[in-house]
Design a protein around this motif. Structure first.
Motif, PDB file in Angstrom:
ATOM      1  N   ILE A   1       0.840  -1.200   0.000  1.00 18.37           N
ATOM      2  CA  ILE A   1       0.000   0.000   0.000  1.00 18.37           C
ATOM      3  C   ILE A   1       0.875   1.250   0.000  1.00 18.37           C
ATOM      4  CG2 ILE A   1      -1.605   1.350   1.419  1.00 18.37           C
ATOM      5  CD1 ILE A   1      -2.847  -1.322   2.308  1.00 18.37           C
ATOM      6  N   ARG A   2       1.873   1.285   0.845  1.00 16.90           N
ATOM      7  CA  ARG A   2       2.741   2.457   0.944  1.00 16.90           C
ATOM      8  C   ARG A   2       3.571   2.630  -0.327  1.00 16.90           C
ATOM      9  NH1 ARG A   2       3.334   4.773   5.811  1.00 16.90           N
ATOM     10  NH2 ARG A   2       5.505   5.368   5.396  1.00 16.90           N
ATOM     11  N   ARG A   3       3.976   1.518  -0.926  1.00 13.83           N
ATOM     12  CA  ARG A   3       4.755   1.619  -2.167  1.00 13.83           C
ATOM     13  C   ARG A   3       3.907   2.210  -3.304  1.00 13.83           C
ATOM     14  NH1 ARG A   3       5.623  -0.639  -6.891  1.00 13.83           N
ATOM     15  NH2 ARG A   3       3.875  -2.059  -6.638  1.00 13.83           N
ATOM     16  N   LEU A   4       2.667   1.668  -3.462  1.00 12.69           N
ATOM     17  CA  LEU A   4       1.813   2.153  -4.536  1.00 12.69           C
ATOM     18  C   LEU A   4       1.485   3.638  -4.369  1.00 12.69           C
ATOM     19  CD1 LEU A   4      -0.641  -0.858  -4.916  1.00 12.69           C
ATOM     20  CD2 LEU A   4       1.207  -0.208  -6.476  1.00 12.69           C
ATOM     21  N   HIS A   5       1.304   4.053  -3.133  1.00 14.44           N
ATOM     22  CA  HIS A   5       0.926   5.440  -2.898  1.00 14.44           C
ATOM     23  C   HIS A   5       2.124   6.384  -3.039  1.00 14.44           C
ATOM     24  CE1 HIS A   5      -1.224   8.865  -1.302  1.00 14.44           C
ATOM     25  NE2 HIS A   5      -0.267   9.031  -0.372  1.00 14.44           N
ATOM     26  N   ARG A   6       3.282   6.003  -2.439  1.00 10.45           N
ATOM     27  CA  ARG A   6       4.417   6.911  -2.384  1.00 10.45           C
ATOM     28  C   ARG A   6       5.275   6.824  -3.650  1.00 10.45           C
ATOM     29  NH1 ARG A   6       5.561   8.755   2.825  1.00 10.45           N
ATOM     30  NH2 ARG A   6       7.778   8.936   2.292  1.00 10.45           N
ATOM     31  N   SER A   7       5.452   5.613  -4.156  1.00 14.47           N
ATOM     32  CA  SER A   7       6.330   5.459  -5.327  1.00 14.47           C
ATOM     33  C   SER A   7       5.576   5.588  -6.643  1.00 14.47           C
ATOM     34  CB  SER A   7       7.032   4.091  -5.263  1.00 14.47           C
ATOM     35  OG  SER A   7       7.847   3.996  -4.119  1.00 14.47           O
ATOM     36  N   GLU A   8       4.394   4.933  -6.716  1.00 18.61           N
ATOM     37  CA  GLU A   8       3.644   4.954  -7.966  1.00 18.61           C
ATOM     38  C   GLU A   8       2.724   6.161  -8.079  1.00 18.61           C
ATOM     39  OE1 GLU A   8       4.296   2.878 -10.268  1.00 18.61           O
ATOM     40  OE2 GLU A   8       5.606   1.548  -9.080  1.00 18.61           O
ATOM     41  N   GLY A   9       2.485   6.849  -6.958  1.00 22.71           N
ATOM     42  CA  GLY A   9       1.665   8.053  -7.004  1.00 22.71           C
ATOM     43  C   GLY A   9       0.174   7.788  -7.095  1.00 22.71           C
ATOM     44  N   LEU A  10      -0.289   6.582  -6.732  1.00 24.09           N
ATOM     45  CA  LEU A  10      -1.707   6.269  -6.802  1.00 24.09           C
ATOM     46  C   LEU A  10      -2.422   6.865  -5.604  1.00 24.09           C
ATOM     47  CD1 LEU A  10      -1.637   2.513  -7.924  1.00 24.09           C
ATOM     48  CD2 LEU A  10      -1.815   4.570  -9.344  1.00 24.09           C
ATOM     49  N   SER A  11      -3.668   7.234  -5.830  1.00 25.33           N
ATOM     50  CA  SER A  11      -4.473   7.749  -4.720  1.00 25.33           C
ATOM     51  C   SER A  11      -4.930   6.597  -3.849  1.00 25.33           C
ATOM     52  CB  SER A  11      -5.689   8.501  -5.267  1.00 25.33           C
ATOM     53  OG  SER A  11      -6.534   7.596  -5.977  1.00 25.33           O
ATOM     54  N   ALA A  12      -5.463   6.947  -2.684  1.00 24.07           N
ATOM     55  CA  ALA A  12      -5.938   5.920  -1.766  1.00 24.07           C
ATOM     56  C   ALA A  12      -7.043   5.097  -2.400  1.00 24.07           C
ATOM     57  CB  ALA A  12      -6.413   6.562  -0.471  1.00 24.07           C
ATOM     58  N   ARG A  13      -7.944   5.789  -3.153  1.00 22.67           N
ATOM     59  CA  ARG A  13      -9.035   5.070  -3.789  1.00 22.67           C
ATOM     60  C   ARG A  13      -8.494   4.114  -4.860  1.00 22.67           C
ATOM     61  NH1 ARG A  13     -14.249   6.409  -3.674  1.00 22.67           N
ATOM     62  NH2 ARG A  13     -13.713   8.490  -2.881  1.00 22.67           N
ATOM     63  N   ALA A  14      -7.461   4.568  -5.626  1.00 19.62           N
ATOM     64  CA  ALA A  14      -6.883   3.709  -6.659  1.00 19.62           C
ATOM     65  C   ALA A  14      -6.159   2.513  -6.054  1.00 19.62           C
ATOM     66  CB  ALA A  14      -5.933   4.536  -7.530  1.00 19.62           C
ATOM     67  N   VAL A  15      -5.476   2.763  -4.913  1.00 23.70           N
ATOM     68  CA  VAL A  15      -4.782   1.659  -4.238  1.00 23.70           C
ATOM     69  C   VAL A  15      -5.779   0.632  -3.739  1.00 23.70           C
ATOM     70  CG1 VAL A  15      -3.345   1.050  -2.258  1.00 23.70           C
ATOM     71  CG2 VAL A  15      -2.791   3.073  -3.606  1.00 23.70           C
ATOM     72  N   ALA A  16      -6.917   1.122  -3.183  1.00 24.16           N
ATOM     73  CA  ALA A  16      -7.944   0.200  -2.688  1.00 24.16           C
ATOM     74  C   ALA A  16      -8.506  -0.629  -3.818  1.00 24.16           C
ATOM     75  CB  ALA A  16      -9.040   0.988  -1.981  1.00 24.16           C
TER      76      ALA A  16
ATOM     77  N   THR B   1      -9.034   0.967   5.048  1.00 24.23           N
ATOM     78  CA  THR B   1      -7.837   0.175   5.367  1.00 24.23           C
ATOM     79  C   THR B   1      -6.601   0.828   4.765  1.00 24.23           C
ATOM     80  OG1 THR B   1      -9.127  -1.862   5.424  1.00 24.23           O
ATOM     81  CG2 THR B   1      -6.745  -2.086   5.146  1.00 24.23           C
ATOM     82  N   VAL B   2      -6.753   1.332   3.541  1.00 24.12           N
ATOM     83  CA  VAL B   2      -5.619   2.006   2.890  1.00 24.12           C
ATOM     84  C   VAL B   2      -5.232   3.245   3.666  1.00 24.12           C
ATOM     85  CG1 VAL B   2      -4.867   3.166   0.792  1.00 24.12           C
ATOM     86  CG2 VAL B   2      -6.223   1.073   0.647  1.00 24.12           C
ATOM     87  N   LEU B   3      -6.208   4.030   4.103  1.00 24.61           N
ATOM     88  CA  LEU B   3      -5.904   5.254   4.831  1.00 24.61           C
ATOM     89  C   LEU B   3      -5.217   4.959   6.168  1.00 24.61           C
ATOM     90  CD1 LEU B   3      -9.171   7.278   4.120  1.00 24.61           C
ATOM     91  CD2 LEU B   3      -6.892   7.612   3.102  1.00 24.61           C
ATOM     92  N   ARG B   4      -5.672   3.913   6.860  1.00 30.07           N
ATOM     93  CA  ARG B   4      -5.019   3.557   8.133  1.00 30.07           C
ATOM     94  C   ARG B   4      -3.574   3.098   7.900  1.00 30.07           C
ATOM     95  NH1 ARG B   4     -10.198   1.499   9.181  1.00 30.07           N
ATOM     96  NH2 ARG B   4      -9.556  -0.614   8.508  1.00 30.07           N
ATOM     97  N   ALA B   5      -3.338   2.354   6.796  1.00 29.87           N
ATOM     98  CA  ALA B   5      -1.977   1.900   6.506  1.00 29.87           C
ATOM     99  C   ALA B   5      -1.064   3.065   6.166  1.00 29.87           C
ATOM    100  CB  ALA B   5      -2.004   0.898   5.351  1.00 29.87           C
ATOM    101  N   LEU B   6      -1.616   4.071   5.439  1.00 28.78           N
ATOM    102  CA  LEU B   6      -0.794   5.226   5.087  1.00 28.78           C
ATOM    103  C   LEU B   6      -0.520   6.116   6.287  1.00 28.78           C
ATOM    104  CD1 LEU B   6      -2.439   6.180   1.673  1.00 28.78           C
ATOM    105  CD2 LEU B   6      -0.256   4.996   2.049  1.00 28.78           C
ATOM    106  N   ALA B   7      -1.401   6.086   7.253  1.00 28.84           N
ATOM    107  CA  ALA B   7      -1.228   6.940   8.448  1.00 28.84           C
ATOM    108  C   ALA B   7      -0.229   6.356   9.435  1.00 28.84           C
ATOM    109  CB  ALA B   7      -2.583   7.156   9.119  1.00 28.84           C
ATOM    110  N   SER B   8       0.108   5.099   9.324  1.00 25.48           N
ATOM    111  CA  SER B   8       1.007   4.447  10.283  1.00 25.48           C
ATOM    112  C   SER B   8       2.391   4.275   9.670  1.00 25.48           C
ATOM    113  CB  SER B   8       0.442   3.078  10.681  1.00 25.48           C
ATOM    114  OG  SER B   8       1.366   2.400  11.508  1.00 25.48           O
ATOM    115  N   ASP B   9       3.423   4.670  10.415  1.00 25.73           N
ATOM    116  CA  ASP B   9       4.804   4.490   9.964  1.00 25.73           C
ATOM    117  C   ASP B   9       5.402   3.168  10.447  1.00 25.73           C
ATOM    118  OD1 ASP B   9       4.848   6.913   8.669  1.00 25.73           O
ATOM    119  OD2 ASP B   9       5.513   8.010  10.458  1.00 25.73           O
ATOM    120  N   ARG B  10       4.623   2.388  11.159  1.00 26.03           N
ATOM    121  CA  ARG B  10       5.118   1.107  11.678  1.00 26.03           C
ATOM    122  C   ARG B  10       4.296  -0.024  11.095  1.00 26.03           C
ATOM    123  NH1 ARG B  10       6.582   1.937  18.097  1.00 26.03           N
ATOM    124  NH2 ARG B  10       8.051   3.701  17.785  1.00 26.03           N
ATOM    125  N   PRO B  11       4.905  -1.163  10.858  1.00 27.84           N
ATOM    126  CA  PRO B  11       4.150  -2.296  10.320  1.00 27.84           C
ATOM    127  C   PRO B  11       3.111  -2.771  11.320  1.00 27.84           C
ATOM    128  CG  PRO B  11       6.329  -3.005  11.008  1.00 27.84           C
ATOM    129  CD  PRO B  11       6.330  -1.516  11.095  1.00 27.84           C
TER     130      PRO B  11
END
Length: 418
Positions: A10-25, A34-44
């Motif tokens: 999720i973090r790779r698609l959003h940060r590296s590929e530039g996809l939005s949260a909706r596109a990642v979902a 779920t995508v938003l919670r994963a992007l908000a957390s810096d820890r696994p």
């Protein structure tokens, strides 16, 4: 809860590929929340089970009161006081967690050694029978020395734990190092000293310009480095080895130590050999005079022409009988001199109560005995010579048969030839 792999994707698609949260979902087939919670957390994500109550929770206040009054109260006594009827395992774990809060802080001090500062010494008695010759076996002591800074180990088997052998053992080990630590740490070994060094070891300390530190009685932790080295030798060097004698033991031990001193030491997280150059450069230089030559034994050689070292007798050339001789002994050889003349040279015998004879000494003794013994003389000639010497007169020499006739032992009677 999502997996760690999904969180990373999720973090790779959003940060590296530039996809939005909706596109990642939509890409991963998961909800946008779920995508938003994963992007908000810096820890696994980690699975955490909701804590459940323990049976000890109900009695914890009572445990605290008991520990407050007596912090060292044993768990069994606590269980009795609070009326505990369950197993002691969970109670012991809770007491272990609570007890430090009621005990005074007592941190352990870490001993740090400086390069060249000291070396710890001890005797190790290997649990193996060593052939000593003459059908005897034994378990001679091994002098072990460990440098404090580098943890470098050196060791050597000695014939005995007497002062002379211990001094020679120190000299051989320090000669191998080609340097001398500023302090040698010993326990109260009789051959070294009890509380203060013996006269011989005090002289050794003066020669080396070092200090000998004696540990307090019954305090093995004061020299824990060498105690652990003894255990290391016992468990890593000794098992499975067979020895033909002390020389073979020392040879195998020396070869093994060259490998052992290159292994990583857990206490310093380094190889002793890597710290050895810095350690040795801070030590003192080895003096040029060998200490065993300080204490030769001078005696007058008797007719027996044997000397005793430890429990064994060694022959000396009989030409030294009646003269004062000097006996020099180390762990390997025995040399006897009469002035500048070497009258005996033997290898050190590790067996006990043996007589060591040099064939040349035995042959020389036989020749000297033959020269000192007077030639045999006949009875008649000897009696005549004694009579001449003592009385100054000639003595008539009769035939032996005349005495038989005098005492009527043969025919002729007593009157004949009287």
């Amino acid at each position: 809860m999502i997996r760690v792999e999904d969180w990373a994707e999720i973090r790779r698609l959003h940060r590296s590929e530039g996809l939005s949260a909706r596109a990642v979902a939509r890409e991963l087939g998961i909800s946008r929340g779920t995508v938003l919670r994963a992007l908000a957390s810096d820890r696994p994500p980690q699975y955490r089970r909701a804590p459940k109550g323990s049976a000890v929770d109900a009695v914890e206040p009572a445990i605290r009161e008991l520990l407050k009054k007596t912090p060292t109260m044993p768990v069994t006594v606590i269980a009795e006081r609070i009326g505990w009827e369950r197993g002691l395992t969970i109670l012991r774990e809770r007491v272990r967690e609570l007890r430090p809060a009621f005990l005074p802080v007592d941190p352990v001090s870490r001993t740090v050694y400086q390069p060249g500062e000291l070396a710890q010494c001890d005797l190790w008695f290997p649990a193996v029978d060593i052939p000593l010759g003459y059908g005897q076996t034994g378990r001679p002591p091994v002098l072990v020395m460990v440098s404090g800074y580098s943890r470098m180990i050196t060791a050597r088997m000695l014939p005995s734990r007497t002062t002379a052998d211990l001094i020679d053992g120190h000299w051989q080990l320090l000669s191998g190092w080609q340097a001398v630590p500023r302090t040698l740490v010993w326990d109260n070994e009789a051959g070294v000293g009890r509380g203060k060094p013996t006269t011989e070891f005090a002289a050794l300390a003066g020669l080396l310009a070092i200090r000998i530190h004696f540990c307090r009685p019954r305090d093995p932790e004061a020299k824990g480095l060498v105690e652990r080295a003894n255990g290391y030798l016992e468990t890593s060097f000794l098992p499975g080895r067979v020895f033909t004698g002390p020389d073979d033991f020392n040879g195998q031990l020396t070869a093994w130590l060259q490998v052992a001193n290159r292994r990583r030491h857990r206490g310093i997280d380094a190889h002793p050999m890597d710290r050895w150059d810095a350690d040795r450069s801070a030590m003192l230089a080895l003096p040029p005079v060998a200490p065993p030559n300080w204490w030769p034994r001078t005696i007058r050689l008797g007719r027996d022409h044997y000397i005793r070292v430890d429990t064994c007798d060694y022959s000396v050339h009989p030409r030294a009988i009646g003269h004062r001789i000097t006996v020099r002994t180390d762990t390997e050889s025995i040399v006897v001199t009469c002035g500048d003349d070497v009258v005996a040279r033997h290898g050190r015998c590790w067996a006990r109560h043996q007589t060591i004879t040099d064939p040349e000494h035995a042959a020389a003794a036989r020749r000297l005995r033959d020269q000192a013994r007077p030639p045999a003389r006949t009875t008649t000639a000897l009696s005549t010579a004694l009579a001449k010497d003592n009385l100054g007169i000639e003595v008539e020499q009769r035939a032996l048969g005349s005495y038989d006739r005098i005492f009527t032992l043969i025919e002729g009677g007593a009157g004949k030839d009287t």
